[in-house]
Scaffold this motif. Sequence first.
Motif, PDB file in Angstrom:
ATOM      1  N   VAL A 197      39.505  33.854  57.357  1.00 12.20           N
ATOM      2  CA  VAL A 197      38.701  32.721  56.846  1.00 12.20           C
ATOM      3  C   VAL A 197      38.890  32.775  55.524  1.00 12.20           C
ATOM      4  O   VAL A 197      38.516  33.496  54.741  1.00 12.20           O
ATOM      5  CB  VAL A 197      37.313  32.951  57.218  1.00 12.20           C
ATOM      6  CG1 VAL A 197      36.451  31.658  56.657  1.00 12.20           C
ATOM      7  CG2 VAL A 197      37.110  32.967  58.557  1.00 12.20           C
ATOM      8  N   THR A 198      39.609  31.877  54.607  1.00  8.71           N
ATOM      9  CA  THR A 198      39.571  31.410  53.291  1.00  8.71           C
ATOM     10  C   THR A 198      39.728  30.034  53.093  1.00  8.71           C
ATOM     11  O   THR A 198      39.965  29.289  53.985  1.00  8.71           O
ATOM     12  CB  THR A 198      41.007  32.104  52.817  1.00  8.71           C
ATOM     13  OG1 THR A 198      40.883  32.231  51.350  1.00  8.71           O
ATOM     14  CG2 THR A 198      42.005  31.437  53.262  1.00  8.71           C
TER      15      THR A 198
ATOM     16  N   HIS B 250      48.189  37.724  48.271  1.00  5.07           N
ATOM     17  CA  HIS B 250      47.903  38.882  47.807  1.00  5.07           C
ATOM     18  C   HIS B 250      46.814  39.283  48.940  1.00  5.07           C
ATOM     19  O   HIS B 250      46.235  40.534  48.683  1.00  5.07           O
ATOM     20  CB  HIS B 250      47.339  39.124  46.546  1.00  5.07           C
ATOM     21  CG  HIS B 250      48.282  38.590  45.542  1.00  5.07           C
ATOM     22  ND1 HIS B 250      49.372  39.495  45.018  1.00  5.07           N
ATOM     23  CD2 HIS B 250      48.441  37.347  44.821  1.00  5.07           C
ATOM     24  CE1 HIS B 250      49.976  38.471  44.132  1.00  5.07           C
ATOM     25  NE2 HIS B 250      49.385  37.410  43.965  1.00  5.07           N
ATOM     26  N   GLY B 251      46.543  38.668  49.960  1.00  7.07           N
ATOM     27  CA  GLY B 251      45.506  38.999  50.816  1.00  7.07           C
ATOM     28  C   GLY B 251      43.993  39.107  50.365  1.00  7.07           C
ATOM     29  O   GLY B 251      42.979  39.808  50.861  1.00  7.07           O
ATOM     30  N   ILE B 252      43.867  38.168  49.273  1.00  9.23           N
ATOM     31  CA  ILE B 252      42.450  38.095  48.719  1.00  9.23           C
ATOM     32  C   ILE B 252      42.034  36.532  49.304  1.00  9.23           C
ATOM     33  O   ILE B 252      42.714  35.569  49.229  1.00  9.23           O
ATOM     34  CB  ILE B 252      42.432  37.771  47.233  1.00  9.23           C
ATOM     35  CG1 ILE B 252      43.101  39.143  46.738  1.00  9.23           C
ATOM     36  CG2 ILE B 252      41.325  37.687  46.587  1.00  9.23           C
ATOM     37  CD1 ILE B 252      43.304  38.935  45.089  1.00  9.23           C
ATOM     38  N   ARG B 253      40.901  36.567  49.773  1.00 15.07           N
ATOM     39  CA  ARG B 253      40.361  35.501  50.441  1.00 15.07           C
ATOM     40  C   ARG B 253      39.013  34.946  49.501  1.00 15.07           C
ATOM     41  O   ARG B 253      38.396  35.415  48.934  1.00 15.07           O
ATOM     42  CB  ARG B 253      39.627  35.654  51.715  1.00 15.07           C
ATOM     43  CG  ARG B 253      40.511  36.404  52.878  1.00 15.07           C
ATOM     44  CD  ARG B 253      39.863  36.528  54.215  1.00 15.07           C
ATOM     45  NE  ARG B 253      38.732  37.568  54.141  1.00 15.07           N
ATOM     46  CZ  ARG B 253      37.579  37.617  54.142  1.00 15.07           C
ATOM     47  NH1 ARG B 253      36.957  36.435  54.249  1.00 15.07           N
ATOM     48  NH2 ARG B 253      36.741  38.792  53.838  1.00 15.07           N
ATOM     49  N   VAL B 254      39.083  33.588  49.507  1.00 15.10           N
ATOM     50  CA  VAL B 254      38.375  32.778  48.472  1.00 15.10           C
ATOM     51  C   VAL B 254      37.581  31.887  49.288  1.00 15.10           C
ATOM     52  O   VAL B 254      38.020  30.949  49.782  1.00 15.10           O
ATOM     53  CB  VAL B 254      39.043  32.381  47.334  1.00 15.10           C
ATOM     54  CG1 VAL B 254      37.824  31.617  46.371  1.00 15.10           C
ATOM     55  CG2 VAL B 254      39.878  33.325  46.603  1.00 15.10           C
TER      56      VAL B 254
ATOM     57  N   GLY C  37      45.964  46.086  45.444  1.00 13.85           N
ATOM     58  CA  GLY C  37      46.995  45.848  46.505  1.00 13.85           C
ATOM     59  C   GLY C  37      46.407  45.892  47.755  1.00 13.85           C
ATOM     60  O   GLY C  37      47.205  46.137  48.679  1.00 13.85           O
ATOM     61  N   LYS C  38      45.161  45.989  47.939  1.00 15.38           N
ATOM     62  CA  LYS C  38      44.416  45.963  49.318  1.00 15.38           C
ATOM     63  C   LYS C  38      43.505  44.599  49.560  1.00 15.38           C
ATOM     64  O   LYS C  38      42.963  44.706  50.690  1.00 15.38           O
ATOM     65  CB  LYS C  38      43.423  47.049  49.228  1.00 15.38           C
ATOM     66  CG  LYS C  38      43.953  48.611  49.150  1.00 15.38           C
ATOM     67  CD  LYS C  38      42.922  49.612  49.124  1.00 15.38           C
ATOM     68  CE  LYS C  38      43.639  50.827  49.111  1.00 15.38           C
ATOM     69  NZ  LYS C  38      42.596  52.156  49.155  1.00 15.38           N
ATOM     70  N   GLY C  39      44.033  43.701  48.746  1.00 17.87           N
ATOM     71  CA  GLY C  39      43.106  42.367  49.144  1.00 17.87           C
ATOM     72  C   GLY C  39      41.869  42.506  48.595  1.00 17.87           C
ATOM     73  O   GLY C  39      41.368  43.110  47.773  1.00 17.87           O
ATOM     74  N   GLY C  40      41.078  41.490  49.057  1.00 17.77           N
ATOM     75  CA  GLY C  40      39.509  41.331  48.880  1.00 17.77           C
ATOM     76  C   GLY C  40      39.041  40.198  49.071  1.00 17.77           C
ATOM     77  O   GLY C  40      39.481  39.301  49.760  1.00 17.77           O
ATOM     78  N   SER C  41      37.869  39.984  48.716  1.00 15.76           N
ATOM     79  CA  SER C  41      37.062  38.870  49.190  1.00 15.76           C
ATOM     80  C   SER C  41      36.159  38.390  47.947  1.00 15.76           C
ATOM     81  O   SER C  41      35.417  39.167  47.605  1.00 15.76           O
ATOM     82  CB  SER C  41      35.775  38.999  50.554  1.00 15.76           C
ATOM     83  OG  SER C  41      35.251  37.901  50.816  1.00 15.76           O
TER      84      SER C  41
END
Length: 291
Positions: free
Chosen positions: A266-267, A195-199, A151-155
């Motif tokens: 940036v994603t 989900h706050g996940i950057r790819v 639940g905190k996103g990620g990269s």
Amino acid sequence: MCLLQKCRDGMELNAHMKDDGQMKRLTGKVALITGGARGIGAATAKLFAEHGAHIIIADVLDELGATLANSIGGRYLHCDVAKEADVESAVQLALTWTGQLDIMFNNAGIAGPAGSITNLQMDQLKALLAINVNGVVHGIKHAARVMIAGGKGGSIICISSSAAIMGGLASHAYTLSKEAILGIARSAACELGMHGIRVNCVSPHGVPTEMLVSGYRRFLGKSDLRSEEVSQIVGEKGSLLRGRGASVEDVAQAVLFLASDNAGFVTAHNLVVDGGFTSGYSQMSFIYQDG
């Protein structure tokens, strides 16, 4: 503010500072790096550690990987990225060790078969895609699962190549695999952004890794060719920054940026680290001369 609070604040600030006085950009973050035993992966692991991250190195080069992991206070796990269960185990190691995973760097890859498209052996292509493409999909899939749950996103960062941008820079099989990585990264970014996940991707060019140096040795017929010589060749003919060759540290710095909060907006981006090679032709400098 009381003296005790000032001391506490000073201690906290020092914990976020590197030895050179610069702010650490990954303090408390947990990063998993596939193919992290040498080359770009190893340079990135060292840089991440300098910036306060906890590092897990996943590779098939056990001795190199374990030695590096021990030197930076990290963990090592034998991992063949072509095997989904291996990648899942590496992600689970992050959870059992620290309880979280913040950064996934899908770096593992191989060069694969060269030669004419008319003679391409499909079993060799299949073996390359199992590592270069399936391995990246495994990494995105399992990293995303734990990041969503956290639940905190990620990269999530994937290594592509300048070969995915223009033809003629690598074998057909390698080019195919690196182009596919751009596609899956952008597609995953569309789903995981909520989900706050950057790819993102990083696409290096002319970096004197073992893979590139071996290719130059075969091409030039010089078995004793050194990485420094390859970097010089790239600096003279494969860069707009004439005389400036690429290094694994150049790529590591790009990965650090995408992993950090500095790239928080940036994603779905492909960060090209090529000295401008894929953007301009540098062999006609006479056109810029007056008279």
